[in-house]
Design a protein around this motif. Structure first.
Motif, PDB file in Angstrom:
ATOM      1  N   VAL A  29       0.875  -1.179   0.000  1.00 53.50           N
ATOM      2  CA  VAL A  29       0.000   0.000   0.000  1.00 53.50           C
ATOM      3  C   VAL A  29       0.907   1.222   0.000  1.00 53.50           C
ATOM      4  N   VAL A  30       0.777   2.047  -1.030  1.00 51.11           N
ATOM      5  CA  VAL A  30       1.777   3.083  -1.278  1.00 51.11           C
ATOM      6  C   VAL A  30       1.200   4.495  -1.106  1.00 51.11           C
ATOM      7  N   ASN A  31       2.002   5.339  -0.509  1.00 57.93           N
ATOM      8  CA  ASN A  31       1.666   6.752  -0.331  1.00 57.93           C
ATOM      9  C   ASN A  31       1.446   7.437  -1.680  1.00 57.93           C
ATOM     10  N   THR A  32       0.399   8.250  -1.768  1.00 52.79           N
ATOM     11  CA  THR A  32       0.148   9.020  -2.996  1.00 52.79           C
ATOM     12  C   THR A  32       0.090  10.523  -2.728  1.00 52.79           C
ATOM     13  N   ALA A  33       0.440  10.942  -1.509  1.00 56.27           N
ATOM     14  CA  ALA A  33       0.316  12.356  -1.161  1.00 56.27           C
ATOM     15  C   ALA A  33       1.442  13.215  -1.732  1.00 56.27           C
ATOM     16  N   GLU A  34       2.406  12.581  -2.415  1.00 54.02           N
ATOM     17  CA  GLU A  34       3.466  13.346  -3.071  1.00 54.02           C
ATOM     18  C   GLU A  34       3.275  13.393  -4.583  1.00 54.02           C
ATOM     19  N   ASP A  35       2.136  12.876  -5.052  1.00 54.94           N
ATOM     20  CA  ASP A  35       1.854  12.867  -6.491  1.00 54.94           C
ATOM     21  C   ASP A  35       1.585  14.286  -6.993  1.00 54.94           C
ATOM     22  N   LEU A  36       1.873  14.512  -8.253  1.00 57.50           N
ATOM     23  CA  LEU A  36       1.535  15.788  -8.871  1.00 57.50           C
ATOM     24  C   LEU A  36       1.529  15.635 -10.389  1.00 57.50           C
ATOM     25  N   TRP A  37       0.857  16.567 -11.043  1.00 51.45           N
ATOM     26  CA  TRP A  37       0.783  16.562 -12.506  1.00 51.45           C
ATOM     27  C   TRP A  37       1.921  17.407 -13.070  1.00 51.45           C
ATOM     28  N   VAL A  38       2.644  16.836 -14.028  1.00 53.28           N
ATOM     29  CA  VAL A  38       3.740  17.532 -14.701  1.00 53.28           C
ATOM     30  C   VAL A  38       3.566  17.355 -16.205  1.00 53.28           C
ATOM     31  N   SER A  39       3.523  18.461 -16.936  1.00 53.99           N
ATOM     32  CA  SER A  39       3.383  18.430 -18.399  1.00 53.99           C
ATOM     33  C   SER A  39       2.215  17.549 -18.840  1.00 53.99           C
ATOM     34  N   GLY A  40       1.110  17.634 -18.103  1.00 53.06           N
ATOM     35  CA  GLY A  40      -0.103  16.928 -18.494  1.00 53.06           C
ATOM     36  C   GLY A  40      -0.174  15.481 -18.060  1.00 53.06           C
ATOM     37  N   ASN A  41       0.800  15.017 -17.279  1.00 53.61           N
ATOM     38  CA  ASN A  41       0.805  13.627 -16.847  1.00 53.61           C
ATOM     39  C   ASN A  41       0.930  13.516 -15.332  1.00 53.61           C
ATOM     40  N   LEU A  42       0.274  12.502 -14.771  1.00 56.53           N
ATOM     41  CA  LEU A  42       0.290  12.298 -13.333  1.00 56.53           C
ATOM     42  C   LEU A  42       1.548  11.534 -12.934  1.00 56.53           C
ATOM     43  N   ILE A  43       2.352  12.169 -12.092  1.00 57.84           N
ATOM     44  CA  ILE A  43       3.575  11.556 -11.582  1.00 57.84           C
ATOM     45  C   ILE A  43       3.274  11.002 -10.188  1.00 57.84           C
ATOM     46  N   CYS A  44       3.540   9.734  -9.981  1.00 56.44           N
ATOM     47  CA  CYS A  44       3.335   9.076  -8.682  1.00 56.44           C
ATOM     48  C   CYS A  44       4.682   8.518  -8.233  1.00 56.44           C
ATOM     49  N   PRO A  45       5.533   9.352  -7.637  1.00 53.46           N
ATOM     50  CA  PRO A  45       6.918   8.941  -7.367  1.00 53.46           C
ATOM     51  C   PRO A  45       7.044   7.669  -6.530  1.00 53.46           C
ATOM     52  N   ASP A  46       6.257   7.570  -5.460  1.00 47.41           N
ATOM     53  CA  ASP A  46       6.400   6.413  -4.578  1.00 47.41           C
ATOM     54  C   ASP A  46       5.866   5.144  -5.236  1.00 47.41           C
ATOM     55  N   LEU A  47       4.719   5.249  -5.888  1.00 49.20           N
ATOM     56  CA  LEU A  47       4.180   4.102  -6.617  1.00 49.20           C
ATOM     57  C   LEU A  47       5.162   3.608  -7.667  1.00 49.20           C
ATOM     58  N   ASP A  48       5.757   4.539  -8.386  1.00 49.28           N
ATOM     59  CA  ASP A  48       6.661   4.141  -9.473  1.00 49.28           C
ATOM     60  C   ASP A  48       7.917   3.457  -8.947  1.00 49.28           C
ATOM     61  N   THR A  49       8.439   3.944  -7.817  1.00 46.48           N
ATOM     62  CA  THR A  49       9.612   3.290  -7.236  1.00 46.48           C
ATOM     63  C   THR A  49       9.300   1.831  -6.905  1.00 46.48           C
ATOM     64  N   VAL A  50       8.122   1.581  -6.338  1.00 45.71           N
ATOM     65  CA  VAL A  50       7.736   0.212  -5.989  1.00 45.71           C
ATOM     66  C   VAL A  50       7.501  -0.617  -7.251  1.00 45.71           C
ATOM     67  N   LEU A  51       6.842  -0.035  -8.245  1.00 43.59           N
ATOM     68  CA  LEU A  51       6.631  -0.748  -9.510  1.00 43.59           C
ATOM     69  C   LEU A  51       7.958  -1.109 -10.170  1.00 43.59           C
ATOM     70  N   TYR A  52       8.887  -0.178 -10.178  1.00 45.00           N
ATOM     71  CA  TYR A  52      10.177  -0.430 -10.825  1.00 45.00           C
ATOM     72  C   TYR A  52      11.002  -1.445 -10.043  1.00 45.00           C
ATOM     73  N   LEU A  53      10.863  -1.442  -8.720  1.00 48.08           N
ATOM     74  CA  LEU A  53      11.576  -2.442  -7.922  1.00 48.08           C
ATOM     75  C   LEU A  53      11.106  -3.848  -8.271  1.00 48.08           C
ATOM     76  N   PHE A  54       9.801  -4.058  -8.254  1.00 45.51           N
ATOM     77  CA  PHE A  54       9.266  -5.401  -8.470  1.00 45.51           C
ATOM     78  C   PHE A  54       9.415  -5.866  -9.916  1.00 45.51           C
ATOM     79  N   SER A  55       9.589  -4.940 -10.846  1.00 51.74           N
ATOM     80  CA  SER A  55       9.786  -5.320 -12.250  1.00 51.74           C
ATOM     81  C   SER A  55      11.259  -5.293 -12.639  1.00 51.74           C
ATOM     82  N   ASP A  56      12.141  -5.121 -11.630  1.00 50.04           N
ATOM     83  CA  ASP A  56      13.589  -5.125 -11.834  1.00 50.04           C
ATOM     84  C   ASP A  56      14.030  -4.053 -12.829  1.00 50.04           C
TER      85      ASP A  56
END
Length: 309
Positions: A29-56
């Motif tokens: 379960v990942v924090n989303t309170a640091e998310d923000l929109w940049v250049s029209g796209n939603l950036i989810c820094p914490d979610l992405d770190t976890v996704l990238y970890l599990f996908s190597d």
């Protein structure tokens, strides 16, 4: 097992957990309170770190972003006079575009995250804490700014007067997170920033009540009177907490069963008993996957010592 995670600290523990437990048994379960929109796209820094970890895919030198990523789009935009608030890699940006298109099509952040995990071939369940917008703002002497502006734009240098998790009291726990909590009694709070990474998750309405019915183990991100990484010290001080493992345990005391703190820490493990929890020492400085695995093995074993409320 359910793990509450931010984008630093906890992913290193997850690196060990996935070595000793089947990925199918892990729900993050990942924090989303640091998310923000940049250049029209939603950036989810914490979610992405976890996704990238599990996908190597994760860049293990920085513990964020994608390894060997390029920054051609970011650099091109700079040449054209457009400066983005975050330096986004090209492969990383593709993740944001895919996520944002899913959301624009009408599906929730939870479902968009599950779709991304499927695309990346991930067997663990990775969930945002909520589908509702929540944002962390930092009050400084000059202005109140988004956490990303404070941490990336200003490198965490301004004095912190206060922390505001905007929208958290109106947000709902993701339905998939509620489902996971109904089916699993073991909750691990990883060594992420207690204020801005774990704080938003446990501040969601009803979350603390749910945790009081679970077996909860937490790992401290503090050694002595300083965080292993990040601005946790400044943020804890601003929220009236002692910058120490004891301060972290006090923040979690409403639902905490066992607290893990570093073997180099001078804290007395028996002092934590006044908070209604047990404490145990361990090497929490995860400098390699093997170190992460050793800590993960200890943490997993602690759940067997807890009687479920």
């Amino acid at each position: 097992m359910i793990i509450f995670s931010g984008g630093t600290g906890t992913p290193k523990l997850l690196d060990g957990l996935k070595e000793i437990l089947p990925a199918e048994e892990l729900t993050v379960v990942v924090n989303t309170a640091e998310d923000l929109w940049v250049s029209g796209n939603l950036i989810c820094p914490d979610l992405d770190t976890v996704l990238y970890l599990f996908s190597d895919q994760i860049d293990r030198k920085r513990w964020w972003g994608i390894k060997e990523d390029t920054f051609l789009t970011y650099e091109r935009m700079q040449k054209l006079g457009i400066t983005e608030s975050m330096k986004l890699g090209d492969c990383d940006r593709a993740t944001h575009i895919i996520r944002s298109n899913f959301i624009r099509s009408g599906i929730s952040l939870t479902d968009a995250t599950l779709e991304l995990a499927s695309i990346f071939g991930i067997d663990a369940t990775i969930l945002p804490m909520s589908d509702d917008p929540v944002s962390t703002y930092i009050e400084t002497p000059e202005a109140t700014i988004h956490f990303q502006d404070f941490w990336i734009g200003k490198r965490g240098e301004p004095e912190v007067l206060g922390v505001d998790i905007t929208g958290v009291s109106e947000a709902s726990i993701s339905p998939k997170v509620l489902e996971a909590l109904e089916n699993d009694d073991n909750v691990l709070i990883g060594p992420s920033n207690p204020i801005t990474s774990i704080g938003p998750i446990i501040s969601l309405p009803g979350m603390k009540d749910l945790l009081q019915k679970k077996k909860v183990v937490a790992v401290s991100p503090i050694i002595g009177n300083a965080p292993v990484s990040g601005p946790a010290g400044k943020l804890m001080q601003a929220c009236g907490l002692e910058v120490s493992s004891m301060g972290v345990a006090e923040y979690y005391q409403d639902f905490l069963d066992v607290f893990v703190f570093d073997e180099r820490d001078q804290a007395d493990e028996f002092a934590f008993e006044r908070l209604g929890c047990r404490a145990t020492r361990a090497d929490t400085l995860m400098t390699s996957t093997e170190k992460s695995k050793e800590l993960a093995e200890l943490v997993v074993g602690l759940f067997d010592t807890i009687v479920c409320p």
